[in-house]
Design an enzyme around this catalytic site. Sequence first.
Site, PDB file in Angstrom:
ATOM      1  NE  ARG A 244      -4.306  -1.117  -0.014  1.00 38.87           N
ATOM      2  CZ  ARG A 244      -4.443  -2.055  -0.933  1.00 38.87           C
ATOM      3  NH1 ARG A 244      -3.447  -2.309  -1.756  1.00 38.87           N
ATOM      4  NH2 ARG A 244      -5.568  -2.738  -1.046  1.00 38.87           N
ATOM      5  CG  ASP A 268       2.527  -2.483  -7.916  1.00 42.06           C
ATOM      6  OD1 ASP A 268       2.564  -2.151  -9.122  1.00 42.06           O
ATOM      7  OD2 ASP A 268       1.550  -3.066  -7.404  1.00 42.06           O
ATOM      8  CD  GLU A 273      -1.267   3.838  -5.937  1.00 45.61           C
ATOM      9  OE1 GLU A 273      -2.315   3.414  -6.472  1.00 45.61           O
ATOM     10  OE2 GLU A 273      -0.501   3.128  -5.286  1.00 45.61           O
ATOM     11  CG  HIS A 291      -1.924  -0.217  -7.112  1.00 43.74           C
ATOM     12  ND1 HIS A 291      -2.471   0.624  -6.178  1.00 43.74           N
ATOM     13  CD2 HIS A 291      -2.123  -1.478  -6.626  1.00 43.74           C
ATOM     14  CE1 HIS A 291      -2.971  -0.085  -5.182  1.00 43.74           C
ATOM     15  NE2 HIS A 291      -2.777  -1.367  -5.434  1.00 43.74           N
TER      16      HIS A 291
END
Length: 317
Positions: A244, A268, A273, A291
């Site tokens: 996360r 990732d 985001e 992600h």
Amino acid sequence: MKVLANDGISDSGIKALEAAGFEVITTKVAQEQVANFINANQVSVVLVRSATKIKQDIIDACPSLKIIGRGGVGMDNIDVAHAKSKGIHVINTPASSSESVAELVFAHLFTGVRFLHDSNRNMPLEGDSNFNGLKKAYANGIELRGKTIGIIGFGRIGQAVAKMALGLGMKVIASDKFVKDATVQVSFYNGESVSFSIATEPMESVLQNADFITLHVPAQEGYVLSKPEFNLMKDNVGIVNCARGGVINEVDLVEALDHGKVLFAGLDVFDNEPTPAVQLLMHPKISLTPHIGAATDEAQDRIGTELAEQIINILTK
């Protein structure tokens, strides 16, 4: 009954739901229009991944909702407690994407130890004019075999990472607030398997002894890794976060990369985001993905099927 799969669902999931008499809507509805769409179409089930948020405002505005489903593990984009207080079922698929996320962890690890993220940027630019220079620049690769991987968060995904690490001949150490020990079974193509018992350790011990550290924790208040934790780590440690955004202090990470404390990072997920900080996007020591931990055909097929089975069991039996 109608199911809105706002962030998509696999064909196998759609077929299973339709066979059970559900109407599946895969129209992508903008976040600000989700409540209106649910009410206008009398939607009973809304399914999301990480993009769509189902918070208290939508839950309160949509009396037709019976189930909120998350295709994946983390539930931070759903107000779970409030939904349950309204009698709405909240479901997810914690086991379906574990292997896919674990494979992405190793994609970042292999990329980092062999400089693939930087090589893939520079070879198209200089491969024909500076081949020998690039060869020298990327000549100091590191093997994963024999190294120690520290896994912070030893649930399903952390244990899937451990299986792959053991298969590569790595040493595994792990830390988890809730899991004291776990038996990890490494299976082979011929049906044989080997089991390993792994007892978790204090996080400080993992930080001090790991050559590579990978995070598998839920979203939470505060950072799991920031400057004090980086200071405990070995020099030239590799860091991977496929869990996360917000669990690593990105400013402190960039500083650790710039000062050579951290050899490379694989990310990732990000604080902001879908607009990660440019300092991360442009950093030559960071391997980047948008992600996509669970974004394999196999994982999405399992997720869709598992969601469908849960919905059918709740609403038709």
